[in-house]
Design a protein around this motif. Structure first.
Motif, short mmCIF file in Angstrom:
data_model
loop_
_atom_site.label_atom_id
_atom_site.label_comp_id
_atom_site.label_asym_id
_atom_site.label_seq_id
_atom_site.Cartn_x
_atom_site.Cartn_y
_atom_site.Cartn_z
N PRO A 45 0.80 -1.23 0.00
CA PRO A 45 0.00 0.00 0.00
C PRO A 45 0.83 1.27 0.00
CG PRO A 45 0.09 -0.91 2.19
CD PRO A 45 0.80 -1.89 1.30
N ARG A 46 2.14 1.12 0.15
CA ARG A 46 3.05 2.26 0.22
C ARG A 46 2.55 3.27 1.25
NH1 ARG A 46 6.93 1.96 -3.83
NH2 ARG A 46 8.00 3.41 -2.44
N SER A 47 2.59 4.55 0.97
CA SER A 47 2.29 5.53 2.01
C SER A 47 0.82 5.60 2.40
CB SER A 47 2.77 6.92 1.59
OG SER A 47 4.18 7.00 1.66
N SER A 48 -0.05 4.91 1.68
CA SER A 48 -1.44 4.85 2.10
C SER A 48 -1.60 4.15 3.45
CB SER A 48 -2.31 4.15 1.04
OG SER A 48 -2.45 4.96 -0.10
N ASN A 49 -0.58 3.42 3.88
CA ASN A 49 -0.70 2.72 5.16
C ASN A 49 -0.24 3.56 6.35
OD1 ASN A 49 2.11 2.60 5.14
ND2 ASN A 49 2.23 0.38 5.34
N LYS A 50 0.18 4.79 6.11
CA LYS A 50 0.71 5.60 7.22
C LYS A 50 -0.31 5.84 8.33
CE LYS A 50 4.54 7.82 4.80
NZ LYS A 50 5.01 9.03 4.10
N PRO A 51 -1.57 6.10 8.03
CA PRO A 51 -2.52 6.22 9.15
C PRO A 51 -2.61 4.94 9.98
CG PRO A 51 -3.45 7.20 7.17
CD PRO A 51 -2.21 6.47 6.75
N LEU A 52 -2.46 3.78 9.35
CA LEU A 52 -2.52 2.51 10.08
C LEU A 52 -1.28 2.35 10.96
CD1 LEU A 52 -3.73 0.18 7.18
CD2 LEU A 52 -5.01 1.86 8.52
N GLN A 53 -0.12 2.75 10.43
CA GLN A 53 1.10 2.72 11.23
C GLN A 53 0.97 3.64 12.44
OE1 GLN A 53 3.59 3.76 7.82
NE2 GLN A 53 4.75 1.86 8.10
N ALA A 54 0.33 4.79 12.25
CA ALA A 54 0.17 5.73 13.36
C ALA A 54 -0.74 5.15 14.45
CB ALA A 54 -0.40 7.05 12.84
N VAL A 55 -1.76 4.40 14.05
CA VAL A 55 -2.60 3.74 15.04
C VAL A 55 -1.74 2.80 15.89
CG1 VAL A 55 -4.49 2.10 15.40
CG2 VAL A 55 -4.73 3.90 13.70
N GLY A 56 -0.83 2.08 15.25
CA GLY A 56 0.06 1.19 15.98
C GLY A 56 0.92 1.94 16.98
N MET A 57 1.40 3.11 16.59
CA MET A 57 2.23 3.90 17.50
C MET A 57 1.42 4.36 18.72
SD MET A 57 4.57 6.20 14.94
CE MET A 57 4.14 5.95 13.22
N ALA A 134 7.89 10.31 14.33
CA ALA A 134 6.88 9.76 15.24
C ALA A 134 7.31 8.37 15.72
CB ALA A 134 5.53 9.69 14.55
N MET A 135 7.88 7.58 14.83
CA MET A 135 8.37 6.26 15.23
C MET A 135 9.48 6.39 16.27
SD MET A 135 8.49 4.04 11.67
CE MET A 135 6.98 3.36 10.98
N LEU A 136 10.42 7.29 16.03
CA LEU A 136 11.50 7.51 16.98
C LEU A 136 10.97 8.03 18.32
CD1 LEU A 136 14.18 9.01 14.60
CD2 LEU A 136 14.53 7.01 16.06
N SER A 137 9.98 8.91 18.26
CA SER A 137 9.40 9.43 19.49
C SER A 137 8.75 8.31 20.29
CB SER A 137 8.35 10.50 19.17
OG SER A 137 8.95 11.64 18.57
N THR A 138 8.06 7.40 19.60
CA THR A 138 7.45 6.25 20.27
C THR A 138 8.51 5.44 21.00
OG1 THR A 138 5.76 6.14 18.53
CG2 THR A 138 5.99 4.22 19.96
N CYS A 139 9.58 5.14 20.27
CA CYS A 139 10.65 4.32 20.86
C CYS A 139 11.31 5.02 22.05
CB CYS A 139 11.69 3.99 19.80
SG CYS A 139 11.08 2.94 18.47
N ALA A 162 1.04 -6.16 13.77
CA ALA A 162 -0.15 -6.74 14.39
C ALA A 162 -1.34 -5.79 14.28
CB ALA A 162 0.13 -7.07 15.85
N THR A 163 -1.09 -4.48 14.40
CA THR A 163 -2.16 -3.48 14.29
C THR A 163 -2.75 -3.49 12.89
OG1 THR A 163 -1.16 -2.08 15.99
CG2 THR A 163 -2.67 -1.02 14.43
N ILE A 164 -1.91 -3.52 11.88
CA ILE A 164 -2.40 -3.52 10.50
C ILE A 164 -3.19 -4.79 10.20
CG2 ILE A 164 -1.66 -3.61 8.08
CD1 ILE A 164 0.57 -1.64 8.81
N ALA A 165 -2.73 -5.93 10.69
CA ALA A 165 -3.48 -7.18 10.50
C ALA A 165 -4.85 -7.07 11.16
CB ALA A 165 -2.70 -8.35 11.08
N ASP A 166 -4.91 -6.44 12.32
CA ASP A 166 -6.18 -6.26 13.01
C ASP A 166 -7.11 -5.32 12.25
OD1 ASP A 166 -8.11 -6.13 15.22
OD2 ASP A 166 -7.28 -4.15 15.62
#
Length: 315
Positions: A45-57, A134-139, A162-166
């Protein structure tokens, strides 16, 4: 499988080339309302998945403001406000630009690029720097390693997977590496559309917070003159996020959602198809969005043709 979506390039009355792809519309309950082409095969999905990655964070425990959250979902222009936002995010966790794993780049926004061209490329100007910050901030906030945060087996990336699979209700078929260096998970267009619908219909929680932040700060997501920013400013309640290689997804406030992929990755075919779908759903995308679709084919600097979606696509 129905016939694939076709976007024709017509020059002087002659069909010069055809872009093929697939498109799916899901209902608010996640069921398939319409599809054309193969919408079940896994795609990146390339960058279309960024909102999903943010949910994971957020699920991981990231503490962040809504404006910065929108930047974390963005593929920004690299305008000064975008660069400053990414750097500010890093500074609050004691990190610097050097911690970003995304490659150095010039801004996508031409005036911004010309203003800094002599200084050269930098990581904070790369269009994915907000996501990486945002990823670095999470870590940093959770005490996880920041030196290998883009490794597929890093705790953050495992949680995002796991978030994206959900959210997509699908297993992750393949793991690749995105253009920015972060892990990229493959799933179907149907899963992508379904996940966007879930974000806008969620009752609170990380899902709804991401949807609301992106819609509240559309400039953070893309920038001046970019399609996601224009669309979200002109269509009330729309959540929209494009990606490389001809991918795009959006969701209307009621949870009706779309995902599309142009097989050859042609960016020029993506927006005409997206706007045709909005019109099919009874939504006026606005004159500014229509102008961005680049439907006109030029010859000698003058209009000589057009890009057009196959007649009768929606019946």
């Amino acid at each position: 499988m129905t016939n694939p979506v076709l976007v024709e390039v017509v020059r002087s009355g002659f069909v010069e080339s055809v872009h093929r792809g697939a498109l799916v519309i899901t209902a608010p309950d996640g069921s398939v309302r319409f599809f054309a082409g193969d919408v079940e095969r896994p795609v990146y999905p390339r960058s279309s998945n960024k909102p999903l990655q943010a949910v994971g964070m957020l699920r991981a425990g990231l503490t962040i403001g809504d404006k910065e959250l929108a930047l974390g979902c963005g593929s920004h222009n690299g305008e000064p406000g975008h660069v400053e936002g990414a750097l500010s995010m890093l500074a609050r966790t004691g990190l610097t630009e050097d911690a970003l794993a995304c490659p150095p780049a010039f801004p996508l926004h031409e005036p911004s690029m010309l203003a800094v061209a002599a200084a050269g490329k930098r990581r904070a100007a790369m269009n994915c720097s907000g996501k990486h910050a945002a990823m670095l901030s999470t870590c940093a906030q959770l005490g996880w390693s920041t030196t290998d945060y883009v490794a597929a087996n890093h705790p953050l990336q495992e949680l995002i997977r796991a978030t994206i699979a959900d959210l997509t209700c699908e297993p992750i078929e393949t793991v690749g590496v995105d253009g920015c260096g972060a892990p990229l998970f493959a799933f179907s267009l149907t899963g992508l559309a379904r996940s966007f619908g879930r974000l806008v219909t969620a009752i609170g929680g990380p899902e709804r917070r991401v949807a609301d932040a992106v819609r509240a700060y559309p400039w953070q997501v893309a920038g001046t003159g970019r399609e996601d920013t224009v669309l979200m400013r002109n269509v009330d309640g729309l959540l929209s996020k494009g990606g490389a290689e001809g991918v795009h997804s959006f969701a209307l406030p009621d949870g009706t959602a779309l995902a599309l992929k142009i097989d050859d990755g042609a960016a020029r075919a993506r927006l005409p198809l997206l706007l045709a779908t909005l019109r099919h759903l009874g939504i006026d995308p606005g004159d500014e969005a229509e102008a961005l679709a680049h439907n006109v084919v030029l010859g000698g600097g003058k209009p000589v043709g057009e890009l057009r979606v196959t007649a009768g696509l929606f019946g």
